[in-house]
Design a protein around this motif. Sequence first.
Motif, PDB file in Angstrom:
ATOM      1  N   THR A 280      -0.278  16.832 -14.051  1.00 57.23           N
ATOM      2  CA  THR A 280      -0.422  18.292 -14.174  1.00 57.23           C
ATOM      3  C   THR A 280       0.473  18.859 -15.271  1.00 57.23           C
ATOM      4  OG1 THR A 280       1.306  18.761 -12.515  1.00 57.23           O
ATOM      5  CG2 THR A 280      -0.946  18.443 -11.714  1.00 57.23           C
ATOM      6  N   PHE A 281       1.371  18.039 -15.817  1.00 56.05           N
ATOM      7  CA  PHE A 281       2.300  18.512 -16.849  1.00 56.05           C
ATOM      8  C   PHE A 281       1.861  18.130 -18.260  1.00 56.05           C
ATOM      9  CE2 PHE A 281       5.663  17.378 -13.416  1.00 56.05           C
ATOM     10  CZ  PHE A 281       5.276  18.463 -12.656  1.00 56.05           C
TER      11      PHE A 281
ATOM     12  N   GLY B 122       1.630   9.326  -6.104  1.00 51.71           N
ATOM     13  CA  GLY B 122       2.113  10.698  -5.997  1.00 51.71           C
ATOM     14  C   GLY B 122       2.845  11.139  -7.253  1.00 51.71           C
ATOM     15  N   ILE B 123       3.632  10.215  -7.828  1.00 54.08           N
ATOM     16  CA  ILE B 123       4.344  10.501  -9.078  1.00 54.08           C
ATOM     17  C   ILE B 123       3.340  10.734 -10.211  1.00 54.08           C
ATOM     18  CG2 ILE B 123       5.881   9.512 -10.827  1.00 54.08           C
ATOM     19  CD1 ILE B 123       7.306   8.035  -8.506  1.00 54.08           C
TER      20      ILE B 123
ATOM     21  N   PRO C  93      12.886  14.094  -7.486  1.00 52.03           N
ATOM     22  CA  PRO C  93      13.027  13.826  -6.047  1.00 52.03           C
ATOM     23  C   PRO C  93      12.089  12.715  -5.558  1.00 52.03           C
ATOM     24  CG  PRO C  93      13.007  16.179  -6.448  1.00 52.03           C
ATOM     25  CD  PRO C  93      12.645  15.532  -7.751  1.00 52.03           C
ATOM     26  N   LEU C  94      10.866  12.640  -6.109  1.00 52.44           N
ATOM     27  CA  LEU C  94       9.936  11.584  -5.727  1.00 52.44           C
ATOM     28  C   LEU C  94      10.431  10.222  -6.195  1.00 52.44           C
ATOM     29  CD1 LEU C  94       6.465  13.228  -6.543  1.00 52.44           C
ATOM     30  CD2 LEU C  94       7.657  13.117  -4.339  1.00 52.44           C
TER      31      LEU C  94
ATOM     32  N   TYR D 199       0.834  -1.206   0.000  1.00 52.69           N
ATOM     33  CA  TYR D 199       0.000   0.000   0.000  1.00 52.69           C
ATOM     34  C   TYR D 199       0.869   1.256   0.000  1.00 52.69           C
ATOM     35  CZ  TYR D 199      -3.935   3.078   1.074  1.00 52.69           C
ATOM     36  OH  TYR D 199      -4.897   4.054   1.010  1.00 52.69           O
ATOM     37  N   GLN D 200       1.948   1.237   0.762  1.00 44.99           N
ATOM     38  CA  GLN D 200       2.859   2.375   0.796  1.00 44.99           C
ATOM     39  C   GLN D 200       3.525   2.585  -0.565  1.00 44.99           C
ATOM     40  OE1 GLN D 200       3.052   4.499   3.416  1.00 44.99           O
ATOM     41  NE2 GLN D 200       1.401   3.203   4.216  1.00 44.99           N
ATOM     42  N   ALA D 201       3.819   1.496  -1.259  1.00 47.86           N
ATOM     43  CA  ALA D 201       4.388   1.607  -2.604  1.00 47.86           C
ATOM     44  C   ALA D 201       3.397   2.273  -3.556  1.00 47.86           C
ATOM     45  CB  ALA D 201       4.772   0.226  -3.128  1.00 47.86           C
ATOM     46  N   LEU D 202       2.130   1.858  -3.458  1.00 46.16           N
ATOM     47  CA  LEU D 202       1.102   2.457  -4.313  1.00 46.16           C
ATOM     48  C   LEU D 202       0.938   3.944  -4.037  1.00 46.16           C
ATOM     49  CD1 LEU D 202      -1.726  -0.254  -4.376  1.00 46.16           C
ATOM     50  CD2 LEU D 202      -0.079   0.288  -6.173  1.00 46.16           C
TER      51      LEU D 202
END
Length: 288
Positions: A129-130, A122-123, A148-149, A114-117
């Motif tokens: 947005t780009f 986030g990436i 950085p992410l 779940y933390q990986a997802l």
Amino acid sequence: MRHLCRSLKIRLVRTARVICGYIGSGELYTDKQIVLYEYQKGRDHHIPLEYYADFKGVLVTDGLSQYHLVERKADSIKNTNCWAHARRAFSDAVKAASKDLKDNPEIAKQSVAYQALLRISGIYKLEGTFKDLSPEARLNERQMNIKPLVDEYFAWVRNALETTLPKGKTAEGLNYSLNQEQQLRVFLEDGEVPKDNSASERAIRTFCVGKKNWLFFDSIKGADSGAAIYSITETATLNELRPYKYLEYLFTELPKFCDNKRNIDITKLDSLMQWATDLPDECRKPRR
């Protein structure tokens, strides 16, 4: 169309079990949108290596080792991998855990998968947005905000592997990311390279959905014909055309390009291509 597709800088590649390959322009490349299907007898790395012999640019693929070999043997080709594939094993692990812990979903959210997802999400969220930026501006934003992410993600993956059982979907996802790290970072170096090959997944879906209707493609010639038809119609769809009306127009106009021996000079067909600006309005999808 094949000649144009070979000249593109970004290529999305997907090979299916039916051994009908999909090749296309990158989804961030909007000048000439192309989908090209091709039948091959196998999936050995010699096949794409021969096909891309005169290609210079980036191949956006899944993690198949064949494409890594192509990159190593062809100096003009760089292979980049798909972040959607990187998250797949984690997604499967979370789904399985959620079923086992349906009475206590908060525990599942504490899992490594779940933390990986969350990190990959986030990436994706920031990258989204780009989408409307120029390649140059997108690259700048990626270097400043996405890199950085990505750096943090791979550092986290290395730490997580030390405390994760060696078998299971979570370990599979961690090892996949680590093994594909070089290829998963390529999109940070070029503003035209997409973060995944989801466009190719969508393009191959049309073929797969109807595959039971194509059982009459039981020969190499039949497979080649089917690939050609799909290349024409799917490229038409990608360029906002109505496939049936475009084919109707194509079959009406093509005979006009024949010489006395019924041969066609393909260099004179630009006006019939799916991205041609002077195609009749009836070929185009109505604007909403």
